[in-house]
Design an enzyme around this catalytic site. Structure first.
Site, PDB file in Angstrom:
ATOM      1  N   GLU A  48       0.821  -1.205   0.000  1.00 27.88           N
ATOM      2  CA  GLU A  48       0.000   0.000   0.000  1.00 27.88           C
ATOM      3  C   GLU A  48       0.859   1.261   0.000  1.00 27.88           C
ATOM      4  O   GLU A  48       0.519   2.248  -0.660  1.00 27.88           O
ATOM      5  CB  GLU A  48      -0.950  -0.003   1.202  1.00 27.88           C
ATOM      6  CG  GLU A  48      -2.081  -1.013   1.094  1.00 27.88           C
ATOM      7  CD  GLU A  48      -3.016  -0.737  -0.074  1.00 27.88           C
ATOM      8  OE1 GLU A  48      -3.062   0.410  -0.561  1.00 27.88           O
ATOM      9  OE2 GLU A  48      -3.692  -1.679  -0.510  1.00 27.88           O
ATOM     10  N   TYR A 130      -5.866   6.680   4.696  1.00 30.96           N
ATOM     11  CA  TYR A 130      -6.101   5.665   3.672  1.00 30.96           C
ATOM     12  C   TYR A 130      -5.321   4.387   3.960  1.00 30.96           C
ATOM     13  O   TYR A 130      -5.883   3.289   3.943  1.00 30.96           O
ATOM     14  CB  TYR A 130      -5.743   6.178   2.276  1.00 30.96           C
ATOM     15  CG  TYR A 130      -5.650   5.022   1.307  1.00 30.96           C
ATOM     16  CD1 TYR A 130      -6.801   4.424   0.822  1.00 30.96           C
ATOM     17  CD2 TYR A 130      -4.411   4.460   0.960  1.00 30.96           C
ATOM     18  CE1 TYR A 130      -6.738   3.317  -0.007  1.00 30.96           C
ATOM     19  CE2 TYR A 130      -4.340   3.358   0.135  1.00 30.96           C
ATOM     20  CZ  TYR A 130      -5.505   2.787  -0.344  1.00 30.96           C
ATOM     21  OH  TYR A 130      -5.443   1.679  -1.141  1.00 30.96           O
ATOM     22  N   ASP A 148      -9.502   5.067  -2.195  1.00 29.23           N
ATOM     23  CA  ASP A 148      -8.415   5.619  -3.007  1.00 29.23           C
ATOM     24  C   ASP A 148      -9.018   6.230  -4.266  1.00 29.23           C
ATOM     25  O   ASP A 148     -10.247   6.397  -4.370  1.00 29.23           O
ATOM     26  CB  ASP A 148      -7.376   4.540  -3.328  1.00 29.23           C
ATOM     27  CG  ASP A 148      -7.918   3.461  -4.270  1.00 29.23           C
ATOM     28  OD1 ASP A 148      -9.139   3.474  -4.585  1.00 29.23           O
ATOM     29  OD2 ASP A 148      -7.124   2.597  -4.689  1.00 29.23           O
TER      30      ASP A 148
END
Length: 359
Positions: A48, A130, A148
Site C-alpha cells: 500500500e 487511507y 483511493d
C-alpha cells in the site's frame, strides 16, 4: 444508486471479485482466503505504501525485491537507510521510503506486530487515513472504509455525484462507508480497487462488463465517463537549477547524499544548486574546468517542472565514489537523467562522440 441497494450492489461486486480478482504478489486471493489463508500485514502495508501515486505494474518488481531482501518487518527495520533508499530509487515520492523505515522500526520496537485497527495503525509514523484503513481491512478484516482514487471514481458514478473533486471527497467517503460490509471488508476493498482499475476506468468505462452497472446512477443518466468531475488544476510553475557531474581519471564519480528533509531527501545525487524560480548563480562543488552541456535535463514533479543545466568535468579530488561502487540504478529518476546526459556529454573526451540530448 438508490438508498437501500447497497447490500445487493456489494454482493454483486464480491461475486465478481471471486471470479475476476487480479493476481498480485502481495495479495491473498479470494479462494485462498476462503480456505483460511491470512494476508501478511507486512506485505499489505508495504504494497500500500509503494502503490501510493504509483501503478501496480511499476510496483510489482520493487515489491518482490524488497521482500526478497527484507522478508519481514524486523528485517526492514534493521536495514541501513542508504540501502533502502537505493532499492526505492525510481519509485518517486521519496518521503515514503523514509517513513517506511520509521514505521518498520516503530513496529519492531513494539514487538514486531502491526496494530490490528485503523486507529492503532494511524499512530504509526507515515501511516495516514487511507493506508491505515486499507491495512486494517485487508490484513485484519476490520470494516474500515478504504477510499483511493479508484474507489472515488466508482462511488462518484454509482451515486452520480457531480460535485467536482476535491470538494466531493466527504460525500464520496460517506457513500463508500454505506457500501462497506461487515463480512469480507478486505475483499470488498480490493474488489472496489480492481473494479476501478479494470472496468470503471477514467476514460471509456466498460459499463457492459460492470457487475454493478444495474445500480449505477451515472450509467442510467449517460454521464459515467464524465465523472468524477474535477476542479481545474493551476498551471505548474517551472524551477531552474544546476547539476555538476565530476569524473575522476579512474572513472569514479562525485556524489552527495541529499539532506533527509525535503524533496529527494536521503537520496544520492550530484552536487548542484537549489532549485529556484530564476536561474541560479554558478556553484561548482570544486575547482575544475567545468563544461556546460548544450542540452538540459527536464523533469516534472508533483507541483512543479524542473529544468537543470548540467556541467561536466574530469578532475581529481577527494570524496569520489569508485566506479565499482557506483550504480546509476540507485539514483532517483531526475538524477539518472542527469547521469545519462552527463555521460553522453563526457564521451567525446573518452574517444566517442554521440550527440548530447535533452532528457
Amino acid at each position: 444508486m438508490r438508498d437501500g441497494n447497497e447490500a445487493a450492489a456489494g454482493a454483486a461486486l464480491l461475486s465478481w471479485y471471486d471470479r475476476q480478482a487480479r493476481v498480485m504478489p502481495w495479495r491473498v486471493g479470494p479462494a485462498d482466503r476462503a480456505a483460511g489463508v491470512r494476508p501478511d500485514p507486512y506485505h499489505v502495508w508495504l504494497s500500500e505504501v509503494m502503490l501510493q501515486q504509483t501503478t501496480v505494474a511499476a510496483v510489482r518488481d520493487y515489491f518482490r525485491r524488497f521482500t526478497a531482501r527484507w522478508p519481514g518487518v524486523a528485517d526492514l527495520a534493521a536495514a541501513e537507510d542508504g540501502a533502502v533508499m537505493a532499492e526505492w530509487a525510481g519509485l518517486g515520492y521519496y518521503a515514503r521510503a523514509r517513513n517506511l523505515l520509521k514505521c518498520a522500526r516503530a513496529v519492531a520496537t513494539a514487538g514486531g506486530r502491526f496494530p490490528e485497527t485503523a486507529e492503532g495503525l494511524r499512530a504509526l509514523p507515515g501511516i495516514g487515513p487511507y493506508t491505515a484503513a486499507a491495512v486494517a481491512a485487508i490484513a485484519f478484516d476490520e470494516p474500515a472504509v478504504v477510499v483511493d482514487g479508484n474507489v472515488e471514481r466508482v462511488v462518484a458514478r454509482l451515486w452520480a455525484v457531480e460535485t467536482p473533486m476535491p470538494a466531493a471527497k466527504p460525500a464520496l467517503i460517506e457513500r463508500a462507508g454505506r457500501l462497506t460490509p461487515r463480512r469480507r471488508p478486505g475483499d470488498h476493498a480490493q474488489a472496489m480497487m480492481d473494479l476501478g482499475a479494470t472496468i470503471c476506468t477514467p476514460r471509456n468505462p466498460a459499463c457492459a462488463l460492470c457487475p454493478v452497472s444495474d445500480f449505477c446512477a451515472a450509467k442510467a443518466r449517460g454521464i459515467a465517463a464524465e465523472l468524477p468531475r474535477k476542479t481545474p488544476k493551476p498551471e505548474k510553475p517551472t524551477r531552474f537549477g544546476l547539476a555538476y557531474v565530476a569524473f575522476a581519471p579512474d572513472g569514479g564519480v562525485l556524489l552527495e547524499r541529499r539532506p533527509d528533509k525535503g524533496l529527494l531527501g536521503g537520496m544520492l545525487g550530484f552536487p548542484g544548486s537549489d532549485w529556484a524560480e530564476t536561474a541560479p548563480a554558478p556553484c561548482p562543488p570544486l575547482a575544475a574546468d567545468w563544461t556546460p552541456l548544450s542540452h538540459e535535463v527536464r523533469h516534472t514533479f508533483t507541483h512543479f517542472h524542473l529544468r537543470l543545466r548540467v556541467f561536466v568535468a574530469q578532475t581529481e579530488g577527494e570524496g569520489f565514489t569508485p566506479k565499482s561502487e557506483f550504480s546509476p540504478a540507485a539514483l532517483p529518476t531526475v538524477m539518472r537523467k542527469v547521469w545519462d546526459l552527463a555521460e553522453a556529454g563526457a564521451l567525446p573526451r573518452r574517444g566517442d562522440a554521440p550527440a548530447p540530448r535533452d532528457i
